[in-house]
Design a protein around this motif. Structure first.
Motif, PDB file in Angstrom:
ATOM      1  N   SER A   1       6.912   7.888  18.449  1.00  0.00           N
ATOM      2  CA  SER A   1       5.963   7.206  18.645  1.00  0.00           C
ATOM      3  C   SER A   1       4.820   8.011  18.252  1.00  0.00           C
ATOM      4  O   SER A   1       4.719   9.293  18.382  1.00  0.00           O
ATOM      5  N   PRO A   2       3.499   7.202  18.049  1.00  0.00           N
ATOM      6  CA  PRO A   2       2.415   7.894  17.551  1.00  0.00           C
ATOM      7  C   PRO A   2       1.874   8.871  18.720  1.00  0.00           C
ATOM      8  O   PRO A   2       1.238  10.033  18.613  1.00  0.00           O
TER       9      PRO A   2
ATOM     10  N   TYR B   1       0.844  -1.405  -0.031  1.00  0.00           N
ATOM     11  CA  TYR B   1       0.081   0.097  -0.022  1.00  0.00           C
ATOM     12  C   TYR B   1       0.759   1.200   0.062  1.00  0.00           C
ATOM     13  O   TYR B   1       1.950   1.316   0.584  1.00  0.00           O
ATOM     14  N   ALA B   2       0.317   2.296  -0.599  1.00  0.00           N
ATOM     15  CA  ALA B   2       1.193   3.461  -0.618  1.00  0.00           C
ATOM     16  C   ALA B   2       0.185   4.622  -0.892  1.00  0.00           C
ATOM     17  O   ALA B   2      -0.926   4.639  -1.203  1.00  0.00           O
ATOM     18  N   GLY B   3       0.683   5.806  -0.194  1.00  0.00           N
ATOM     19  CA  GLY B   3      -0.297   7.019  -0.506  1.00  0.00           C
ATOM     20  C   GLY B   3       0.941   8.090  -0.887  1.00  0.00           C
ATOM     21  O   GLY B   3       1.846   7.865  -1.320  1.00  0.00           O
ATOM     22  N   GLN B   4       0.643   9.293  -0.322  1.00  0.00           N
ATOM     23  CA  GLN B   4       1.628  10.385  -0.690  1.00  0.00           C
ATOM     24  C   GLN B   4       2.194  10.784   0.808  1.00  0.00           C
ATOM     25  O   GLN B   4       1.489  11.571   1.629  1.00  0.00           O
ATOM     26  N   LEU B   5       3.198  10.442   0.976  1.00  0.00           N
ATOM     27  CA  LEU B   5       3.695  10.370   2.535  1.00  0.00           C
ATOM     28  C   LEU B   5       5.156  11.250   2.360  1.00  0.00           C
ATOM     29  O   LEU B   5       5.880  11.151   3.560  1.00  0.00           O
ATOM     30  N   MET B   6       5.609  11.997   1.314  1.00  0.00           N
ATOM     31  CA  MET B   6       6.275  12.856   1.442  1.00  0.00           C
ATOM     32  C   MET B   6       6.109  14.184   2.371  1.00  0.00           C
ATOM     33  O   MET B   6       4.871  14.498   2.124  1.00  0.00           O
TER      34      MET B   6
ATOM     35  N   LEU C   1      -0.854   4.373  10.032  1.00  0.00           N
ATOM     36  CA  LEU C   1       0.154   4.538   8.901  1.00  0.00           C
ATOM     37  C   LEU C   1       1.547   4.323   9.368  1.00  0.00           C
ATOM     38  O   LEU C   1       2.418   3.733   8.789  1.00  0.00           O
ATOM     39  N   ALA C   2       1.919   4.537  10.595  1.00  0.00           N
ATOM     40  CA  ALA C   2       3.527   4.427  11.253  1.00  0.00           C
ATOM     41  C   ALA C   2       3.484   2.820  11.292  1.00  0.00           C
ATOM     42  O   ALA C   2       4.712   2.261  11.161  1.00  0.00           O
ATOM     43  N   ARG C   3       2.432   2.104  11.662  1.00  0.00           N
ATOM     44  CA  ARG C   3       2.668   0.598  11.842  1.00  0.00           C
ATOM     45  C   ARG C   3       2.822   0.046  10.347  1.00  0.00           C
ATOM     46  O   ARG C   3       3.919  -0.804  10.054  1.00  0.00           O
ATOM     47  N   GLY C   4       2.249   0.640   9.293  1.00  0.00           N
ATOM     48  CA  GLY C   4       2.412  -0.057   7.968  1.00  0.00           C
ATOM     49  C   GLY C   4       3.839   0.212   7.462  1.00  0.00           C
ATOM     50  O   GLY C   4       4.407  -0.633   6.922  1.00  0.00           O
TER      51      GLY C   4
ATOM     52  N   CYS D   1       7.188  11.053  12.746  1.00  0.00           N
ATOM     53  CA  CYS D   1       6.542   9.527  13.326  1.00  0.00           C
ATOM     54  C   CYS D   1       6.685   8.426  12.149  1.00  0.00           C
ATOM     55  O   CYS D   1       6.999   7.188  12.704  1.00  0.00           O
ATOM     56  N   LEU D   2       6.454   8.542  11.046  1.00  0.00           N
ATOM     57  CA  LEU D   2       6.598   7.604  10.253  1.00  0.00           C
ATOM     58  C   LEU D   2       7.955   7.150   9.901  1.00  0.00           C
ATOM     59  O   LEU D   2       8.126   5.764   9.516  1.00  0.00           O
TER      60      LEU D   2
END
Length: 423
Positions: free
Chosen positions: A404-405, A189-194, A236-239, A398-399
């Motif tokens: 941590s979250p 899975y991906a999104g826009q995480l920059m 998101l962080a867990r992913g 966090c990512l």
């Protein structure tokens, strides 16, 4: 007699003032008050659809011709150039502004755009949530022009082979991203995480989907410190930590993530509807293999952030009546149809999402309609640019595992409170 003379002098003064106002451009020859030529400023028109639309207006309104000014494709650069013009002490050159939906509050609070009358526009024919993007402090400051909502694109061929439906919850998405994707040599899975506006959108969607919020409705109170925010950002962080979100996604904007999916490297992608159109186009490695559903949430479909743009009238527009007439034209149903068919942009008119011919041509429309109807705007704040920068920086930390979250949410609450206070 004295009263009659005073009335006569008053009438003469009024005539002189009206004549002066007309010579100054308040009334144009052959037109009503506030009518005349206009300049429309917008970010770069990548599909070239807007020129022909304005050509239709110009042919019918020769005394109110519109000049199109295309600013850079980058949202940040477009906003900077608009702000420079709106601050111009000589009045600026832009009359109508095609602004990102999350700029409306900032521009209204700064006094750069003028409030509009709701009665001039058929707002009840629009998809209801989009109207909220055009309001600030209870008043209408713009008119929705195009809308958008994030969707989950997926490889329907892969899920069909596994006998699986498209995921509707985070648990289903996580399971398929962890177990199915590797079997086919795909990332999950991906999104826009920059760290840019796209990460703000992805993070806010995760928080909203978990039932949380960032700010209250008027942007004055910070509400992010909640279990829902920890759950959303934690998802998101867990992913990233567990690998079903590839670390490369931490460098993705819309385009990098689109290419990763279009080239056949991803099972799931969060993106705007344009990515669906591109993935189904000739030359795409996944053409004919793409499905689209609403974004998942913890217990069912989640909440997307509303995208799109609004049309606003500059506070010092030369011809404000013409400006509002142009906005009414651009948001009329025939023109909104062309916005979709020629510009591939999601319209704001609700009826178009149920038009059988359009649904055949754009099969994602029913899903997009459902996503828009349940979507929410980004946090409203006159300091939205600062709000977004804070969210980007902290969520990216966090990512990447720097905090941590729980710590990220506490830091968000503190830094956003400082922004809200103007510190």
């Amino acid at each position: 007699m004295r009263g009659a003379r005073a009335a006569g002098r008053g009438l003469l003064v009024l005539i002189v003032l009206l004549a002066a106002h007309a010579s100054a451009g308040g009334v144009t020859r052959g037109g009503g008050a506030g009518r005349g030529p206009l300049t429309l400023a917008t970010a770069g028109d990548l599909t070239g659809y807007l020129g022909p639309l304005l050509g239709g207006w110009n042919r019918k309104h020769p005394g109110e011709k519109v000049t199109l000014v295309e600013l850079p494709d980058s949202a940040d650069e477009t906003r900077a150039q608009m702000e420079t013009d709106l601050r111009d002490g000589d009045g600026g050159r832009f009359d109508v502004l095609n602004i990102d939906v999350n700029w409306t509050s900032q521009f209204a609070a700064a006094g750069w755009i003028r409030p509009l009358s709701r009665t001039r526009f058929p707002l009840d024919t629009f998809l209801p949530p989009v109207v909220d993007t055009a309001t600030y402090d209870g008043r209408l400051y713009a008119v929705p022009y195009v809308t958008n909502a994030g969707l989950l694109l997926y490889r329907k061929d892969v899920l069909a082979r596994e006998g699986l439906p498209a995921p509707t919850t985070w648990a289903e998405l996580e399971r398929d991203a962890e177990t199915v994707a590797p079997k086919y040599g795909l990332d999950g899975y991906a999104g826009q995480l920059m760290p840019y506006e796209g990460l703000t959108v992805n993070a806010v969607e995760a928080v909203y989907s978990a039932g949380g919020s960032i700010l209250d409705d008027d942007g004055a109170r910070v509400t992010v410190d909640s279990p829902a925010a920890r759950e959303g950002i934690g998802f998101l962080a867990r992913g990233v930590r567990e690998g079903w979100i590839p670390r490369e996604a931490l460098t993705y904007t819309e385009e990098e993530s689109r290419h990763a999916f279009e080239d056949g490297g991803l099972l799931f992608l969060r993106n705007w509807p344009y990515a669906y159109v591109a993935a189904e186009s000739a030359g795409s490695a996944v053409a004919g293999k793409v499905g689209a559903v609403r974004l998942p949430g913890p217990d069912g479909p989640g909440t997307s952030v509303l995208g799109g743009s609004d049309l606003a009238v500059a506070a010092r527009a030369r011809h404000p009546d013409s400006a509002q007439r142009l906005i009414a034209y651009l948001t009329s149903e025939p023109v909104q149809r062309q916005v979709l068919t020629s510009g591939a942009l999601p319209p704001v008119r609700a009826a178009l999402y149920e038009d059988p011919a359009l649904v055949r041509r754009f099969p994602y429309l029913p899903v997009l309609r459902a996503a828009v109807l349940t979507a929410a705007p980004r946090p409203k704040s006159p300091r939205y640019d600062q709000v977004s920068l804070v969210v980007q920086a902290i969520v990216h930390d966090c990512l990447t595992g720097r905090q941590s979250p729980d710590a990220a949410v506490r830091r968000l609450a503190a830094e956003l409170a400082a922004v809200a206070k103007g510190q």
